[in-house]
Design a protein around this motif. Structure first.
Motif, PDB file in Angstrom:
ATOM      1  N   VAL A 133       0.832  -1.203   0.000  1.00  7.35           N
ATOM      2  CA  VAL A 133       0.000   0.000   0.000  1.00  7.35           C
ATOM      3  C   VAL A 133       0.867   1.254   0.000  1.00  7.35           C
ATOM      4  O   VAL A 133       0.602   2.213  -0.739  1.00  7.35           O
ATOM      5  N   GLN A 134       1.925   1.265   0.804  1.00  5.33           N
ATOM      6  CA  GLN A 134       2.804   2.428   0.860  1.00  5.33           C
ATOM      7  C   GLN A 134       3.504   2.662  -0.483  1.00  5.33           C
ATOM      8  O   GLN A 134       3.667   3.809  -0.929  1.00  5.33           O
ATOM      9  N   ARG A 135       3.918   1.592  -1.138  1.00  2.00           N
ATOM     10  CA  ARG A 135       4.566   1.740  -2.450  1.00  2.00           C
ATOM     11  C   ARG A 135       3.595   2.331  -3.464  1.00  2.00           C
ATOM     12  O   ARG A 135       3.957   3.202  -4.261  1.00  2.00           O
ATOM     13  N   LEU A 136       2.357   1.853  -3.435  1.00  4.38           N
ATOM     14  CA  LEU A 136       1.359   2.358  -4.376  1.00  4.38           C
ATOM     15  C   LEU A 136       0.984   3.798  -4.065  1.00  4.38           C
ATOM     16  O   LEU A 136       0.735   4.593  -4.975  1.00  4.38           O
ATOM     17  N   ARG A 137       0.945   4.141  -2.788  1.00  9.22           N
ATOM     18  CA  ARG A 137       0.647   5.522  -2.422  1.00  9.22           C
ATOM     19  C   ARG A 137       1.717   6.463  -2.972  1.00  9.22           C
ATOM     20  O   ARG A 137       1.420   7.552  -3.477  1.00  9.22           O
ATOM     21  N   SER A 138       2.978   6.044  -2.869  1.00  3.78           N
ATOM     22  CA  SER A 138       4.080   6.879  -3.363  1.00  3.78           C
ATOM     23  C   SER A 138       4.023   7.054  -4.872  1.00  3.78           C
ATOM     24  O   SER A 138       4.347   8.117  -5.399  1.00  3.78           O
ATOM     25  N   ARG A 139       3.590   6.011  -5.579  1.00  2.00           N
ATOM     26  CA  ARG A 139       3.600   6.067  -7.042  1.00  2.00           C
ATOM     27  C   ARG A 139       2.361   6.729  -7.629  1.00  2.00           C
ATOM     28  O   ARG A 139       2.448   7.546  -8.554  1.00  2.00           O
ATOM     29  N   PHE A 140       1.179   6.406  -7.068  1.00  4.24           N
ATOM     30  CA  PHE A 140      -0.065   6.839  -7.696  1.00  4.24           C
ATOM     31  C   PHE A 140      -0.818   7.923  -6.922  1.00  4.24           C
ATOM     32  O   PHE A 140      -1.751   8.519  -7.461  1.00  4.24           O
ATOM     33  N   GLY A 141      -0.448   8.163  -5.675  1.00  2.66           N
ATOM     34  CA  GLY A 141      -1.128   9.196  -4.912  1.00  2.66           C
ATOM     35  C   GLY A 141      -2.228   8.662  -4.023  1.00  2.66           C
ATOM     36  O   GLY A 141      -2.700   7.530  -4.175  1.00  2.66           O
ATOM     37  N   GLU A 142      -2.653   9.494  -3.088  1.00  2.71           N
ATOM     38  CA  GLU A 142      -3.621   9.088  -2.065  1.00  2.71           C
ATOM     39  C   GLU A 142      -4.995   8.753  -2.640  1.00  2.71           C
ATOM     40  O   GLU A 142      -5.624   7.782  -2.247  1.00  2.71           O
ATOM     41  N   ASP A 143      -5.484   9.574  -3.579  1.00  2.25           N
ATOM     42  CA  ASP A 143      -6.844   9.369  -4.099  1.00  2.25           C
ATOM     43  C   ASP A 143      -6.989   8.035  -4.815  1.00  2.25           C
ATOM     44  O   ASP A 143      -7.983   7.328  -4.646  1.00  2.25           O
ATOM     45  N   VAL A 144      -6.003   7.689  -5.616  1.00  8.10           N
ATOM     46  CA  VAL A 144      -6.083   6.462  -6.412  1.00  8.10           C
ATOM     47  C   VAL A 144      -5.900   5.221  -5.539  1.00  8.10           C
ATOM     48  O   VAL A 144      -6.514   4.178  -5.782  1.00  8.10           O
TER      49      VAL A 144
END
Length: 243
Positions: free
Chosen positions: A178-189
């Motif tokens: 989840v943290q990796r995806l947050r860094s790449r795609f942003g909070e909303d996505v």
């Protein structure tokens, strides 16, 4: 006259000390009536209730418990401020409490303060997006997590952008993904992310985005994900269309 179904459930006390508690609920087999209570909600909130019901059923089956999952869903609980799970878990905070209760096998009920302590134990924001519960994990796995290949998909449309993405990485817990995806795609996505342990080639976005060569590689890594050779493995495939 409207018919009601009687059901008996047990509280969180030991079976030898627990008197039966009787309550009524509208029989789902009956036709809808004008006087039925109306609940206005969202699709996301309905998914929360469905997830809690599935998690409760899986836990009671896994533990060979005699507790009726539907009875648990309909019985008032202290952890939900006196409301039943079927109503309370429309709300995100109560949904998180239910997932923690069943994920950690904390009994059938608990004081609300218990969940505040558990959620705040790692110092993370309690509003951080959560991954889907990993049903059926043993207590041994929870206490000593192993490296696992996790795959995630995102489908997002908004602000003139259509995004479809596939992510795979090796981690010891879905929260790392989840943290990796947050860094790449942003909070909303990230709120739209679907995370699953292992590679599932039949998933629609996996079919659409993952080439055969990468699919074969993911199958190999999934079998040997605990190897130190794959501790930093990650791959992202995305398709982005802009209006």
């Amino acid at each position: 006259m409207e018919k009601a179904v009687q059901a008996t459930v047990l509280s969180s006390l030991p079976l030898t000390q627990t008197p039966p508690m009787t309550f009524t609920y509208d029989d789902p087999l009956d036709p809808d009536l004008p006087q039925d209570a109306t609940v206005v909600t969202t699709r996301r909130a309905l998914c929360r209730v469905a997830t809690v019901a599935a998690e409760a059923g899986a836990r009671f089956q896994r533990e060979a418990s005699g507790v009726d999952p539907m009875g648990w869903m309909l019985s008032p609980r202290r952890m939900f401020d006196g409301s039943p799970a079927i109503e309370a878990c429309l709300d995100r905070e109560h949904f998180v409490r239910a997932i923690i209760l069943h994920g950690l096998s904390l009994g059938l009920d608990a004081e609300p303060d218990v969940f505040g302590q558990l959620q705040g134990a790692d110092g993370e924001d309690e509003r951080a997006p959560l991954s889907r519960p990993n049903r059926g994990r043993s207590r041994r796995c929870r206490s000593a997590p192993r490296q696992t290949l996790y795959c995630a998909t995102i489908s997002y449309e908004g602000e003139g952008v259509l995004l479809q993405a596939f992510h795979a990485s090796v981690a010891r817990h879905p929260s790392e993904v989840v943290q990796r995806l947050r860094s790449r795609f942003g909070e909303d996505v990230v709120d739209l992310v679907e995370i699953r342990a292992g590679f599932h080639p039949a998933a629609p976005l996996a079919i659409a985005l993952v080439p055969n060569g990468i699919a074969n590689m993911l199958r190999r890594i999934e079998k040997d994900a605990d190897s130190s050779d794959y501790s930093t493995f990650a791959v992202d495939i995305e398709q982005r269309l802009e209006a």
